[in-house]
Design an enzyme around this catalytic site. Structure first.
Site, PDB file in Angstrom:
ATOM      1  N   ALA A  81       0.977  -1.255  -0.080  1.00 62.89           N
ATOM      2  CA  ALA A  81      -0.064   0.026   0.020  1.00 62.89           C
ATOM      3  C   ALA A  81       1.054   1.181  -0.001  1.00 62.89           C
ATOM      4  O   ALA A  81       2.040   1.190   0.344  1.00 62.89           O
ATOM      5  CB  ALA A  81      -0.802  -0.003   1.264  1.00 62.89           C
ATOM      6  N   GLU A 135       4.021  -5.533   6.971  1.00 64.22           N
ATOM      7  CA  GLU A 135       3.235  -4.616   7.534  1.00 64.22           C
ATOM      8  C   GLU A 135       3.477  -4.466   8.954  1.00 64.22           C
ATOM      9  O   GLU A 135       3.665  -3.278   9.540  1.00 64.22           O
ATOM     10  CB  GLU A 135       1.900  -4.839   7.469  1.00 64.22           C
ATOM     11  N   GLU A 173       0.109  -9.377  -1.122  1.00 64.66           N
ATOM     12  CA  GLU A 173      -1.368  -9.757  -1.413  1.00 64.66           C
ATOM     13  C   GLU A 173      -1.850  -9.835  -2.755  1.00 64.66           C
ATOM     14  O   GLU A 173      -2.725 -10.667  -3.096  1.00 64.66           O
ATOM     15  CB  GLU A 173      -2.172  -8.825  -0.500  1.00 64.66           C
ATOM     16  N   GLY A 226       0.762  -5.171   0.811  1.00 65.79           N
ATOM     17  CA  GLY A 226      -0.277  -5.287  -0.355  1.00 65.79           C
ATOM     18  C   GLY A 226       0.335  -5.747  -1.751  1.00 65.79           C
ATOM     19  O   GLY A 226      -0.563  -6.275  -2.377  1.00 65.79           O
TER      20      GLY A 226
END
Ligand code: CO8
Length: 257
Positions: free
Chosen positions: A65, A131, A111, A108
């Site tokens: 992210a 994270e 992911e 992310g």
């Protein structure tokens, strides 16, 4: 598409999506995520597209992210962004997605790669869920998809330490499908996409749907899903074509009917 997400059609039946924020290691800002969801929704209905390659650049598939968009955000604003709907659009794509991963696939980005059906990684690729190191945890399926991909012991180690792993480790864990030379990643992903695009599309989509839905269902339910899909395929013209082509000793021509 904007310049942050590029879409092209490099071969018959194949679409390619490229995250294009090299200045930020392809960090997934809201704009990229919205465009990714819109693009995959569009490609899902595109009659000529049978397989999708998703990639970044040499340095990063995606470094997670965009931390600049997260640093000062509050819980309510985060909730109101409804980002899970954007991820759902990726998960809902009925066509096979092949992630071509060079460089970093972190947070992310890892992911996102795990949303793909096949992951081709370059030898220098690095995977991880860092994270924890910035005070949070995965929020786009990372805890659950990683657990299902590599098992509890290895998932916990990656999630709790935030350590990165090499492509060969990711391969031995079952996180990626193949490791190839760095310069061959995209060509190999396109080759796989081409192969799949030549397969009967209804069977391709049934396999994807049954594998994913069956993975989280009790075995008896999953086997029933498989049986129903298998039986249904005998209503397709492509099943008749595939078997006739075998007897005729010629390549099959699949039309998605
Ligand atoms: N967000 C914003 N900018 C980033 C990010 C990021 N995730 N990653 C890199 N950048 C930027 C850097 O700030 C830097 O910008 P600038 O030149 O302006 O300083 C530029 O990209 C290049 O980065 P580096 O100089 O650090 O490049 P290196 O090659 O030395 O290192 C790394 C690359 C290892 C990828 C390093 O940049 C890094 O560790 N990045 C952060 C990785 C990270 O923590 N990711 C997890 C983010 S949190 C997350 O993903 C939560 C997911 C939950 C929901 C899913 C939403 C998508």
């Amino acid at each position: 598409m904007s310049e942050q997400l590029l879409l092209d059609y490099p071969e018959d039946g194949v679409a390619r999506l490229r995250i294009n924020r090299p200045e930020a290691r392809n960090a997934l800002n809201m704009a990229v995520r919205q465009q990714l969801a819109a693009a995959l929704t569009h490609l899902a209905d595109h009659p000529d597209v049978r397989a999708i390659v998703l990639t970044g650049d040499d340095k990063a598939f995606a470094a997670g992210a965009d931390l600049k968009e997260l640093a000062d955000i509050g819980s309510i604003e985060l909730m109101q962004r409804k980002v899970h709907r954007l991820w759902q659009a990726v998960a809902d794509c009925p066509k096979p997605i092949i992630a071509a991963v060079s460089g970093y696939a972190l947070g992310g980005g890892c992911e996102l790669a795990m949303h793909a059906d096949i992951i081709v990684a370059g030898v220098s690729a690095r995977f991880g869920q860092p994270e924890i190191k910035v005070g949070i945890m995965p929020g786009a399926g990372g805890t659950q998809r990683l657990l299902r991909a590599v098992g509890k012991a290895r998932a916990m180690k990656l999630l709790l330490t935030g350590d990165m792993i090499r492509a060969d480790e990711a391969l031995s864990m079952g996180l990626v499908s193949e490791v190839v030379a760095d310069e061959a990643v995209e060509a190999r992903a396109l080759e796989l996409a081409r192969t799949i695009a030549a397969m009967p599309p209804i069977a391709v989509q049934q396999i994807k749907e049954v594998v994913l839905a069956g993975a989280d269902a009790p075995l008896s339910t999953a086997l029933m899903l498989e049986r129903k899909a298998y039986q249904m395929l005998f209503a397709s013209e492509d099943q008749k074509e595939g078997m006739q082509a075998f007897f005729d000793k010629r390549p099959a021509r699949y039309r998605g009917r």
